[in-house]
Write a protein that holds these residues in place. Structure first.
Motif, PDB file in Angstrom:
ATOM      1  N   THR A  88       9.457  -0.590  -2.557  1.00 16.43           N
ATOM      2  CA  THR A  88       8.658   0.223  -3.465  1.00 16.43           C
ATOM      3  C   THR A  88       9.050  -0.118  -4.897  1.00 16.43           C
ATOM      4  O   THR A  88      10.154  -0.607  -5.160  1.00 16.43           O
ATOM      5  CB  THR A  88       8.833   1.727  -3.196  1.00 16.43           C
TER       6      THR A  88
ATOM      7  N   ARG B  25       0.834  -1.204   0.000  1.00 14.29           N
ATOM      8  CA  ARG B  25       0.000   0.000   0.000  1.00 14.29           C
ATOM      9  C   ARG B  25       0.865   1.248   0.000  1.00 14.29           C
ATOM     10  O   ARG B  25       1.940   1.295   0.612  1.00 14.29           O
ATOM     11  CB  ARG B  25      -0.928   0.004   1.215  1.00 14.29           C
ATOM     12  N   GLU B  26       0.406   2.265  -0.692  1.00 10.49           N
ATOM     13  CA  GLU B  26       1.070   3.564  -0.725  1.00 10.49           C
ATOM     14  C   GLU B  26       0.080   4.641  -0.306  1.00 10.49           C
ATOM     15  O   GLU B  26      -1.146   4.452  -0.384  1.00 10.49           O
ATOM     16  CB  GLU B  26       1.602   3.873  -2.136  1.00 10.49           C
ATOM     17  N   GLU B  27       0.598   5.767   0.135  1.00  5.99           N
ATOM     18  CA  GLU B  27      -0.255   6.854   0.605  1.00  5.99           C
ATOM     19  C   GLU B  27      -0.574   7.866  -0.494  1.00  5.99           C
ATOM     20  O   GLU B  27      -1.335   8.805  -0.269  1.00  5.99           O
ATOM     21  CB  GLU B  27       0.423   7.568   1.783  1.00  5.99           C
ATOM     22  N   ALA B  28       0.003   7.705  -1.661  1.00  2.00           N
ATOM     23  CA  ALA B  28      -0.216   8.669  -2.751  1.00  2.00           C
ATOM     24  C   ALA B  28      -0.266   7.920  -4.078  1.00  2.00           C
ATOM     25  O   ALA B  28       0.234   6.788  -4.171  1.00  2.00           O
ATOM     26  CB  ALA B  28       0.908   9.712  -2.767  1.00  2.00           C
ATOM     27  N   PRO B  29      -0.865   8.534  -5.101  1.00  2.00           N
ATOM     28  CA  PRO B  29      -0.864   7.891  -6.419  1.00  2.00           C
ATOM     29  C   PRO B  29       0.550   7.749  -6.969  1.00  2.00           C
ATOM     30  O   PRO B  29       1.457   8.487  -6.583  1.00  2.00           O
ATOM     31  CB  PRO B  29      -1.693   8.856  -7.282  1.00  2.00           C
ATOM     32  N   PHE B  30       0.738   6.804  -7.874  1.00  2.00           N
ATOM     33  CA  PHE B  30       2.050   6.650  -8.488  1.00  2.00           C
ATOM     34  C   PHE B  30       2.341   7.828  -9.418  1.00  2.00           C
ATOM     35  O   PHE B  30       1.434   8.510  -9.905  1.00  2.00           O
ATOM     36  CB  PHE B  30       2.159   5.325  -9.242  1.00  2.00           C
ATOM     37  N   LYS B  31       3.632   8.068  -9.645  1.00  2.00           N
ATOM     38  CA  LYS B  31       4.073   9.156 -10.503  1.00  2.00           C
ATOM     39  C   LYS B  31       4.534   8.597 -11.845  1.00  2.00           C
ATOM     40  O   LYS B  31       4.946   7.445 -11.937  1.00  2.00           O
ATOM     41  CB  LYS B  31       5.229   9.910  -9.844  1.00  2.00           C
ATOM     42  N   THR B  32       4.491   9.439 -12.851  1.00  2.00           N
ATOM     43  CA  THR B  32       5.028   9.094 -14.164  1.00  2.00           C
ATOM     44  C   THR B  32       5.860  10.254 -14.672  1.00  2.00           C
ATOM     45  O   THR B  32       5.412  11.402 -14.612  1.00  2.00           O
ATOM     46  CB  THR B  32       3.911   8.786 -15.172  1.00  2.00           C
TER      47      THR B  32
ATOM     48  N   SER C 199       7.326   4.952 -14.243  1.00  3.21           N
ATOM     49  CA  SER C 199       6.088   5.118 -13.479  1.00  3.21           C
ATOM     50  C   SER C 199       6.198   4.303 -12.194  1.00  3.21           C
ATOM     51  O   SER C 199       6.659   3.164 -12.214  1.00  3.21           O
ATOM     52  CB  SER C 199       4.878   4.624 -14.279  1.00  3.21           C
TER      53      SER C 199
ATOM     54  N   TYR D  81       6.881   4.625  -7.730  1.00  6.21           N
ATOM     55  CA  TYR D  81       7.067   5.326  -6.461  1.00  6.21           C
ATOM     56  C   TYR D  81       8.547   5.569  -6.202  1.00  6.21           C
ATOM     57  O   TYR D  81       9.372   4.653  -6.316  1.00  6.21           O
ATOM     58  CB  TYR D  81       6.455   4.502  -5.325  1.00  6.21           C
TER      59      TYR D  81
END
Length: 213
Positions: free
Chosen positions: A111, A81-88, A190, A192
């Protein structure tokens, strides 16, 4: 007529073989009783008896509650689980003629990112690459002196894959230009990470950038 008779006889023989041999041996079906006398039904029992399953599958570390609105624990490796959306991001890395560049991503342990990189308009062998990671200076005391972990290395014009960090620290790519003339490595990534930066750059062996970690 002779051909028809032969076909009829062959079909009858096939049906007989099915009833007397195949059904008892494969499925345990023995309408004539000959299968049992010939020991064929025993073969069906041997093939259909499954080996006992002694292990218990555990889908969650804690007790499974099907009514729960949120599950925070799962088998390691299935979900994190992550606390934020993934980045690209798309990062274009210029590598001069006879140049070297190292670009790293600062990541916590466990991650993940997916990546692809390619040498834009490659005309030769592309680059020598080394995908590796090492801990930060703050964590270095927890590892052997000079510790780093190699994930992939070779020569080429492109690479695609996914990566999960085995330990917290700096993880990323070293590129050495083996083309004639400057090249651009386009990295699409894309997932974390905390941040990313150019760690090292050299031209003809002269260091231009060297970030302390």
């Amino acid at each position: 007529m002779i051909l028809t008779s032969k076909l009829t006889a062959a079909a009858a023989g096939g049906v007989t073989l099915l009833i007397v041999a195949v059904l008892p041996a494969e499925y345990g079906i023995d309408p004539t009783g000959l299968g049992a006398r010939l020991g064929l039904t025993a073969l069906a029992q041997e093939t259909t008896e499954a080996a006992p399953f002694t292990d218990v599958l555990e889908f969650n570390i804690g007790d499974y509650d099907p009514t729960a609105e949120r599950i925070d624990q799962s088998v390691q490796g299935l979900i994190h689980r992550e606390e934020a959306p993934f980045k690209t991001e798309i990062i274009e890395i210029e590598v001069e003629d006879f140049g070297e560049v190292e670009h790293k991503f600062i990541m916590p342990a466990d991650t993940t990112f997916v990546f692809s990189w390619e040498v834009v308009d490659a005309v030769g062998e592309g680059v020598y690459y080394d995908f590796h990671g090492h801990p930060s200076s703050a964590d270095a005391a927890n590892y052997p002196e000079g510790f780093e972990m190699a994930y992939a290395r070779g020569e080429g014009t492109a690479q695609y894959g996914s990566f999960t960090s085995p330990f917290p620290g700096y993880h990323g790519f070293y590129f050495m230009n083996i083309e004639e003339g400057p090249v651009t490595v386009r990295l699409t990534i894309s997932g974390y990470w905390d941040e990313h930066l150019e760690m090292y750059r050299a031209l003809r062996g002269d260091v231009i950038t060297n970030v302390e970690f």
